[in-house]
Design a protein around this motif. Structure first.
Motif, short mmCIF file in Angstrom:
data_model
loop_
_atom_site.label_atom_id
_atom_site.label_comp_id
_atom_site.label_asym_id
_atom_site.label_seq_id
_atom_site.Cartn_x
_atom_site.Cartn_y
_atom_site.Cartn_z
N ILE A 132 0.83 -1.20 0.00
CA ILE A 132 0.00 0.00 0.00
C ILE A 132 0.87 1.25 0.00
N THR A 133 1.91 1.26 0.82
CA THR A 133 2.77 2.44 0.93
C THR A 133 3.47 2.73 -0.40
N THR A 134 3.89 1.68 -1.09
CA THR A 134 4.63 1.88 -2.34
C THR A 134 3.71 1.85 -3.56
N ASN A 135 2.41 1.71 -3.31
CA ASN A 135 1.46 1.56 -4.41
C ASN A 135 1.93 0.44 -5.33
N ASN A 136 2.08 -0.71 -4.71
CA ASN A 136 2.56 -1.90 -5.42
C ASN A 136 3.93 -1.69 -6.07
N GLU A 137 4.85 -1.17 -5.28
CA GLU A 137 6.26 -0.99 -5.65
C GLU A 137 6.48 0.01 -6.77
N LYS A 138 5.54 0.96 -6.89
CA LYS A 138 5.73 1.99 -7.91
C LYS A 138 6.39 3.23 -7.31
N ASP B 3 -13.21 -1.45 -12.29
CA ASP B 3 -12.16 -0.45 -12.49
C ASP B 3 -12.63 0.89 -11.97
N SER B 4 -11.80 1.90 -12.15
CA SER B 4 -12.08 3.20 -11.54
C SER B 4 -13.24 3.95 -12.20
N SER B 5 -13.77 3.41 -13.31
CA SER B 5 -14.89 4.09 -13.95
C SER B 5 -16.20 3.82 -13.20
N TYR B 6 -16.17 2.86 -12.29
CA TYR B 6 -17.37 2.55 -11.52
C TYR B 6 -17.60 3.60 -10.46
N LYS B 7 -18.89 3.96 -10.29
CA LYS B 7 -19.26 4.93 -9.26
C LYS B 7 -19.44 4.17 -7.94
N ILE B 8 -18.92 4.73 -6.86
CA ILE B 8 -19.06 4.05 -5.56
C ILE B 8 -20.18 4.72 -4.77
N LEU B 9 -21.18 3.95 -4.43
CA LEU B 9 -22.33 4.45 -3.68
C LEU B 9 -22.40 3.77 -2.32
N LYS B 32 -7.93 2.05 2.55
CA LYS B 32 -8.25 1.02 1.54
C LYS B 32 -9.23 1.56 0.52
N MET B 33 -10.15 2.41 0.94
CA MET B 33 -11.13 2.96 0.00
C MET B 33 -10.45 3.85 -1.03
N GLU B 34 -9.34 4.48 -0.67
CA GLU B 34 -8.59 5.28 -1.65
C GLU B 34 -8.09 4.38 -2.77
N TYR B 35 -7.60 3.22 -2.40
CA TYR B 35 -7.13 2.27 -3.41
C TYR B 35 -8.30 1.68 -4.16
N SER B 44 -3.64 -5.15 -3.12
CA SER B 44 -3.56 -4.99 -1.66
C SER B 44 -4.90 -5.22 -0.97
N LEU B 45 -5.98 -5.18 -1.73
CA LEU B 45 -7.30 -5.28 -1.12
C LEU B 45 -7.74 -6.72 -0.93
N ASN B 46 -7.16 -7.63 -1.66
CA ASN B 46 -7.60 -9.04 -1.62
C ASN B 46 -9.10 -9.15 -1.83
N THR B 47 -9.60 -8.38 -2.80
CA THR B 47 -11.04 -8.40 -3.10
C THR B 47 -11.44 -9.79 -3.57
N LYS B 48 -12.56 -10.28 -3.05
CA LYS B 48 -12.98 -11.65 -3.35
C LYS B 48 -14.44 -11.65 -3.72
N GLN B 49 -14.76 -12.32 -4.81
CA GLN B 49 -16.15 -12.43 -5.19
C GLN B 49 -16.82 -13.49 -4.32
N CYS B 50 -18.01 -13.16 -3.81
CA CYS B 50 -18.73 -14.10 -2.95
C CYS B 50 -19.61 -15.00 -3.79
N SER B 51 -19.76 -16.20 -3.30
CA SER B 51 -20.58 -17.18 -4.01
C SER B 51 -22.06 -16.94 -3.71
N VAL B 52 -22.78 -16.41 -4.69
CA VAL B 52 -24.21 -16.12 -4.51
C VAL B 52 -24.95 -16.67 -5.73
N SER B 53 -26.10 -17.27 -5.49
CA SER B 53 -26.84 -17.91 -6.60
C SER B 53 -27.39 -16.86 -7.57
#
Lengths: 183, 104
Positions: A132-138, B3-9, B32-35, B44-53
């Motif tokens: 996070i600090t390095t923005n993935n080593e960038k 991606d960053s084109s998505y609006k966060i609500l 983390k929300m900044e990223y 860095s977020l380890n975002t994971k899709q949840c299993s939903v029917s």
């Protein structure tokens, strides 16, 4: 556990670690990696600083901020001896360390002393704090916020159980309540 | 792909409850929300899709359900994705017990 009154100075923290390192494995890389893991493990588990050291994210991974000049200063004071990359203590920390802190630090150091320098290097590069600090080593050279220690769950005492939720309990969206997220 | 084109609500009721989080959790969530804002799939977020029917997704009117960990030991953030309108909707951030109770 966690002792609100105790906090190492940078020098005593370094001396403690150096006195614990095996002489044939006592170098700048190992010192820096051990310091980072011990400090961040303490932060994660007890939510308070172990020392007044700060950490920087450089291309070698997380290191004690300003370690090079700090070690040179400690050598001038005859607290340590530096011989190329090898660093050895000439004294013990000049402070009484509470037993619970000593036990905690030793447990972390014992765990990571089993790893070779290359493994410590790789592990430190893979931490969320560093990424996070390095923005993935960038971007190198930034200070690593100690608040990020909370992300390093591999340093936690115990593993959490990742419970799955039931999809039946997922809430429905109420569009009239939605607003754009702003920090 | 997110991606960053998505609006966060966010649900305005939930946004108020963010203030009740422990400060260190709130700080990390903001970090983390900044990223997340720039790249929801940031490593860095380890975002994971949840299993939903499919039937449940249709009922909710969303395409996917995801989560990312604030602190793997305690707190995680759950969100929905609607691809057609490019929206990410933050559902909740809570620890394991709170998620179970909140989602009841």
């Amino acid at each position: 556990m966690g002792n609100k009154k105790f906090k190492f100075t940078k020098e005593d923290f370094i001396l403690y670690i150096l006195n614990k390192l095996e002489p044939d494995k006592s170098d700048k890389i190992r010192l820096n990696k051990m310091a980072f893991f011990v400090e961040f493990a303490y932060l994660l588990n007890f939510g308070q600083d172990l020392s007044d050291a700060n950490y920087a994210a450089i291309n070698k991974g997380p290191v004690i901020d300003g370690y090079d000049s700090l070690l040179k200063s400690m050598q001038t004071k005859r607290l340590i001896k530096i011989d190329n990359y090898v660093v050895r203590p000439l004294k013990s920390p000049a402070v009484d360390i509470p037993t619970d802190i000593r036990i905690f630090m030793d447990s972390i150091m014992d765990k990571y002393s089993k790893l070779k320098n290359e493994e410590l290097y790789t592990l430190s590069h893979s931490t969320d704090s560093y990424k996070i600090t390095t923005n993935n080593e960038k971007k190198m050279g930034r200070k690593i916020s100690k608040k990020l220690a909370i992300l390093e769950t591999f340093l936690a005492d115990d593993e959490s159980q990742e419970e799955e939720f039931s999809e039946d309990s997922l809430p429905k969206i109420n569009r009239s309540n939605l607003v754009q997220y702003a920090r | 792909m997110l991606d960053s084109s998505y609006k966060i609500l966010i649900d305005s009721k939930f946004e108020k409850s963010l203030k009740g989080l422990p400060k260190n959790i709130k700080d990390v969530f903001d970090e983390k929300m900044e990223y997340f804002r720039n790249n929801p799939s940031h490593p860095s977020l380890n975002t994971k899709q949840c299993s939903v029917s499919r039937s449940k997704l249709k009922e909710l009117g969303v395409d996917q359900v995801y989560e990312f960990y604030i602190n793997r030991k305690d707190y995680r953030c759950l969100f929905y994705v609607i691809n057609e309108t490019k929206e990410i909707i933050i559902v909740c951030i809570a620890n394991h017990t709170q998620i179970k109770n909140k989602l009841k």
